[in-house]
Design a protein around this motif. Structure first.
Motif, PDB file in Angstrom:
ATOM      1  N   ASN A 107       4.282 -11.277   4.967  1.00 33.25           N
ATOM      2  CA  ASN A 107       4.835 -12.618   4.732  1.00 33.25           C
ATOM      3  C   ASN A 107       4.888 -12.977   3.248  1.00 33.25           C
ATOM      4  N   ARG A 108       5.132 -11.992   2.440  1.00 38.33           N
ATOM      5  CA  ARG A 108       5.337 -12.122   1.001  1.00 38.33           C
ATOM      6  C   ARG A 108       4.077 -12.373   0.187  1.00 38.33           C
ATOM      7  N   ASN A 109       3.129 -13.144   0.705  1.00 43.60           N
ATOM      8  CA  ASN A 109       1.973 -13.486  -0.135  1.00 43.60           C
ATOM      9  C   ASN A 109       0.641 -13.463   0.595  1.00 43.60           C
ATOM     10  N   GLU A 110       0.595 -12.973   1.827  1.00 42.39           N
ATOM     11  CA  GLU A 110      -0.680 -12.854   2.528  1.00 42.39           C
ATOM     12  C   GLU A 110      -1.216 -11.436   2.332  1.00 42.39           C
ATOM     13  N   MET A 111      -2.397 -11.335   1.754  1.00 43.85           N
ATOM     14  CA  MET A 111      -2.914 -10.021   1.400  1.00 43.85           C
ATOM     15  C   MET A 111      -4.429 -10.076   1.321  1.00 43.85           C
ATOM     16  N   VAL A 112      -5.063  -8.939   1.592  1.00 44.55           N
ATOM     17  CA  VAL A 112      -6.501  -8.794   1.350  1.00 44.55           C
ATOM     18  C   VAL A 112      -6.696  -7.649   0.377  1.00 44.55           C
ATOM     19  N   ASN A 113      -7.656  -7.783  -0.516  1.00 42.10           N
ATOM     20  CA  ASN A 113      -7.919  -6.740  -1.510  1.00 42.10           C
ATOM     21  C   ASN A 113      -8.880  -5.695  -0.955  1.00 42.10           C
ATOM     22  N   SER A 114      -8.509  -5.150   0.180  1.00 39.46           N
ATOM     23  CA  SER A 114      -9.343  -4.150   0.837  1.00 39.46           C
ATOM     24  C   SER A 114      -8.490  -3.354   1.809  1.00 39.46           C
ATOM     25  N   TYR A 115      -8.844  -2.094   1.985  1.00 40.04           N
ATOM     26  CA  TYR A 115      -8.185  -1.271   2.996  1.00 40.04           C
ATOM     27  C   TYR A 115      -9.020  -1.177   4.268  1.00 40.04           C
ATOM     28  N   ASN A 116     -10.102  -1.897   4.320  1.00 44.62           N
ATOM     29  CA  ASN A 116     -11.039  -1.781   5.446  1.00 44.62           C
ATOM     30  C   ASN A 116     -11.276  -3.104   6.151  1.00 44.62           C
ATOM     31  N   GLU A 117     -10.392  -4.060   5.975  1.00 48.72           N
ATOM     32  CA  GLU A 117     -10.561  -5.365   6.598  1.00 48.72           C
ATOM     33  C   GLU A 117      -9.977  -5.328   8.009  1.00 48.72           C
ATOM     34  N   GLU A 118     -10.835  -5.235   9.018  1.00 50.02           N
ATOM     35  CA  GLU A 118     -10.370  -5.078  10.388  1.00 50.02           C
ATOM     36  C   GLU A 118      -9.717  -6.334  10.939  1.00 50.02           C
ATOM     37  N   ASP A 119     -10.049  -7.487  10.405  1.00 48.95           N
ATOM     38  CA  ASP A 119      -9.502  -8.735  10.925  1.00 48.95           C
ATOM     39  C   ASP A 119      -8.144  -9.084  10.330  1.00 48.95           C
ATOM     40  N   PHE A 120      -7.656  -8.280   9.407  1.00 48.05           N
ATOM     41  CA  PHE A 120      -6.363  -8.544   8.777  1.00 48.05           C
ATOM     42  C   PHE A 120      -5.472  -7.332   9.007  1.00 48.05           C
ATOM     43  N   ARG A 121      -4.478  -7.498   9.860  1.00 47.40           N
ATOM     44  CA  ARG A 121      -3.593  -6.390  10.194  1.00 47.40           C
ATOM     45  C   ARG A 121      -2.242  -6.564   9.507  1.00 47.40           C
ATOM     46  N   ALA A 122      -1.914  -5.642   8.662  1.00 45.74           N
ATOM     47  CA  ALA A 122      -0.622  -5.629   7.977  1.00 45.74           C
ATOM     48  C   ALA A 122      -0.419  -4.239   7.397  1.00 45.74           C
ATOM     49  N   PRO A 123       0.841  -3.817   7.216  1.00 47.37           N
ATOM     50  CA  PRO A 123       1.096  -2.479   6.672  1.00 47.37           C
ATOM     51  C   PRO A 123       0.708  -2.364   5.199  1.00 47.37           C
ATOM     52  N   ILE A 124       0.407  -1.148   4.800  1.00 39.29           N
ATOM     53  CA  ILE A 124       0.313  -0.774   3.395  1.00 39.29           C
ATOM     54  C   ILE A 124       1.685  -0.246   2.986  1.00 39.29           C
ATOM     55  N   HIS A 125       2.142  -0.615   1.814  1.00 35.32           N
ATOM     56  CA  HIS A 125       3.448  -0.176   1.316  1.00 35.32           C
ATOM     57  C   HIS A 125       3.240   0.729   0.110  1.00 35.32           C
ATOM     58  N   ILE A 126       3.837   1.920   0.171  1.00 34.17           N
ATOM     59  CA  ILE A 126       3.724   2.879  -0.923  1.00 34.17           C
ATOM     60  C   ILE A 126       5.114   3.266  -1.391  1.00 34.17           C
ATOM     61  N   THR A 127       5.353   3.099  -2.668  1.00 36.65           N
ATOM     62  CA  THR A 127       6.612   3.504  -3.288  1.00 36.65           C
ATOM     63  C   THR A 127       6.360   4.716  -4.171  1.00 36.65           C
ATOM     64  N   CYS A 128       7.177   5.744  -3.994  1.00 39.07           N
ATOM     65  CA  CYS A 128       7.112   6.926  -4.851  1.00 39.07           C
ATOM     66  C   CYS A 128       8.541   7.373  -5.118  1.00 39.07           C
ATOM     67  N   GLY A 129       9.103   6.893  -6.205  1.00 40.66           N
ATOM     68  CA  GLY A 129      10.510   7.147  -6.498  1.00 40.66           C
ATOM     69  C   GLY A 129      10.724   7.901  -7.792  1.00 40.66           C
ATOM     70  N   HIS A 130       9.823   8.855  -8.079  1.00 41.68           N
ATOM     71  CA  HIS A 130      10.004   9.633  -9.318  1.00 41.68           C
ATOM     72  C   HIS A 130       9.833  11.120  -9.033  1.00 41.68           C
ATOM     73  N   GLY A 131      10.583  11.596  -8.030  1.00 41.49           N
ATOM     74  CA  GLY A 131      10.529  13.014  -7.694  1.00 41.49           C
ATOM     75  C   GLY A 131      11.333  13.892  -8.628  1.00 41.49           C
ATOM     76  N   GLY A 132      11.824  13.325  -9.719  1.00 40.66           N
ATOM     77  CA  GLY A 132      12.637  14.046 -10.682  1.00 40.66           C
ATOM     78  C   GLY A 132      13.405  13.099 -11.572  1.00 40.66           C
TER      79      GLY A 132
END
Length: 416
Positions: free
Chosen positions: A377-402
Motif C-alpha cells: 500500500n505504498r507506505n506500510e512497511m516493517v524494518n524486518s524480514y521476520n515479522e510474522e504479524d505483517f504479511r507483504a511481499p519483498i521486492h527485489i530489483t536487479c537490472g544490471h545484468g550488462g
C-alpha cells in the motif's frame, strides 16, 4: 529453501573493469560507466555448429523444453538424453522453423524439442545431433519436484544486452556455477537490446537480429545447463505497433509455458508466476483475469509450494529517479508516437499479490540493485524480514545484468 543469487557479479565485474571504488565513491556526483563496446556480432549463416542451446521449463516438473539453432537442416535433428551418461536411452525429435526480418535477414533454423520422463532432483545428460553435427554430452540437473524440501538455487538478473559488460557478468555467473549447482536463471526483461537502445521509428530503429543471435550464443554456457526463464521487457516490445520488435523475436526464439508472455510453473517448493508489465493487468483485462486464477491456484496448493514468487520487468516499488515506480504510463518524451497506458498498475496488481500472499517479487528495468523490506500500500512497511504479524511481499530489483548502472538518485517526488 529458495536461494536467489542476484547478478551482483555485475557490480564486482564492473568494479574490476573500471576501477570504481564502490565503498568510497562520491555517489551524488558519480557518473556511471558506459556498458562497454558491443561484442562482435555473430553471423548465423556462417556458423555450421549447433549453437544457441538453451533449456526451459514446462508446467510439468518431469518435462523440459530444449532449443538450438543451426544454419542448415538434414533428416536427423534429435536429442538423446537420460540420467545415465553412458546410456542416453531417451530420444526427442525437434521441429524447426525460421523467420525473416528487414535488411534480408533470415534467422537460422530454430529447433525445439520436448524432453519427457525426467526424474526431478536428478542429474541428466543430453547430446544433440543436428546438421550433421553432434554436440558435447551436456549435464544439467532437473530441479526438485513439488513438495521436495531440497533447496533450489537460482540466478536473478535483467537488462542484459550483448555488451562487453554482459560477457563479464555471464563469465561471473559461470564461475559461480563451478562452486555450486544452480537450477534456473530468471531474466526479468530487456534481454538482448537488439533495438540498440533506439527510440526511433524504422528504418533507423529496426532491431538488429544479429544481436539476438549473439545474445543466444553468449548465454549458452548458462542456458544449456539449467532452465533459462524470461519475461518480456519494454525493449522486447519496443513500440506498440508492428513496425519494430513487438515481441516477435522474443516469441520466436524462446519457448515458455502458456502464451510465453505471462505464465506459471513449479520449481521445487516454489511456484513462479511470470507477468508482462507492458500489458494491462486490471480485472477486466485478459492478463488480469489469468493472473488472479493462477495466483489462486498456487495459493490453494501451498502444501506443495509454500513459496509463491512473481517475476516481471518493471518494478512497482523503486526509489530510483530513473523510471521509479511503474504506474502503467510510460514517461518517455516521444513526439512521434504515444505509448498507451497499461491499466491496473500498480493498484490492481498489488491487490492481487496481497490477496494471494505472494512472498517475493523479482524485477529488472531499473539499472541498479535494490531490495525492500516487506511493503504494501505504498507506505506500510516493517524494518524486518521476520515479522510474522505483517504479511507483504519483498521486492527485489536487479537490472544490471550488462547494461550500464544508473546513477543513484533518490526520487524526492515519491519518497520525500
Amino acid at each position: 529453501m529458495l536461494t536467489v543469487y542476484m547478478t551482483l557479479c555485475a557490480v564486482s565485474a564492473i568494479t574490476l573493469a573500471y576501477e570504481i571504488d564502490y565503498d568510497n565513491t562520491d555517489w551524488p556526483n558519480y557518473k556511471p560507466p558506459f556498458c562497454g563496446d558491443n561484442i562482435e556480432l555473430m553471423d548465423v549463416t556462417k556458423n555450421d555448429k549447433i549453437n544457441q542451446i538453451r533449456l526451459s521449463f514446462t508446467e510439468n516438473p518431469s518435462e523440459m523444453y530444449i532449443m538450438w539453432v543451426t544454419n542448415k537442416v538434414n533428416h536427423i535433428n534429435e536429442v538423446k538424453y537420460g540420467p545415465d551418461k553412458s546410456n542416453l536411452n531417451y530420444t526427442a525429435f525437434s521441429f524447426y522453423d525460421q523467420y525473416g526480418w528487414v535488411d534480408d535477414y533470415v534467422s537460422g533454423y530454430i529447433h525445439k524439442a520436448l524432453l519427457l520422463n525426467l526424474v526431478p532432483g536428478v542429474a541428466h545428460y543430453y547430446q544433440i545431433t543436428s546438421n550433421d553435427k553432434m554436440s558435447d554430452v551436456i549435464e544439467f540437473i532437473v530441479p526438485p519436484g513439488p513438495g521436495d524440501k531440497a533447496p533450489i538455487n537460482i540466478f536473478h538478473t535483467g537488462d542484459v544486452g550483448a555488451f562487453g559488460t554482459s560477457v563479464m557478468v555471464t563469465k561471473n555467473m559461470m564461475d559461480r556455477m563451478k562452486e555450486e549447482d544452480f537450477h534456473a536463471t530468471f531474466v526479468c526483461g530487456d534481454l538482448s537490446y537488439a533495438n540498440k537502445l533506439s527510440n526511433k521509428k524504422p528504418p533507423s530503429g529496426w532491431a538488429n537480429q544479429r544481436i539476438w543471435d549473439t545474445y543466444g550464443a553468449m548465454i549458452e554456457p548458462i542456458a544449456k545447463k539449467m532452465g533459462y526463464m524470461a519475461t518480456p521487457g519494454n525493449h522486447e516490445l519496443d513500440v506498440p505497433d508492428s513496425s519494430n520488435e513487438n515481441m516477435t523475436s522474443y516469441m520466436r526464439r524462446f519457448t515458455f509455458p502458456g502464451n510465453g508472455r505471462y505464465y506459471g510453473f513449479p520449481l521445487g517448493m516454489v511456484y513462479f508466476v511470470a507477468v508482462s508489465t507492458d500489458e494491462s493487468v486490471d480485472p477486466s483485462s485478459t492478463q488480469g483475469r489469468w493472473l488472479e486464477t493462477r495466483l489462486a491456484y498456487a495459493n490453494e496448493n501451498r502444501n506443495q509450494w509454500p513459496w509463491l514468487v512473481v517475476f516481471q520487468h518493471r518494478p512497482i516499488y523503486s526509489s530510483n529517479l530513473n523510471h521509479g515506480n511503474w504506474t502503467g504510463k510510460n514517461g518517455w518524451d516521444t513526439p512521434d508516437w504515444e505509448y498507451p497506458e497499461k491499466n491496473g498498475w500498480p493498484a490492481a496488481f498489488e491487490k492481487l499479490i496481497l490477496k494471494y500472499d505472494v512472498d517475493l517479487v523479482l524485477s529488472g528495468h531499473v539499472h541498479h540493485y535494490e531490495r525492500s523490506y516487506p511493503v504494501k500500500n505504498r507506505n506500510e512497511m516493517v524494518n524486518s524480514y521476520n515479522e510474522e504479524d505483517f504479511r507483504a511481499p519483498i521486492h527485489i530489483t536487479c537490472g544490471h545484468g550488462g547494461q550500464k548502472l544508473y546513477k543513484y538518485v533518490w526520487d524526492t517526488k515519491k519518497h520525500g
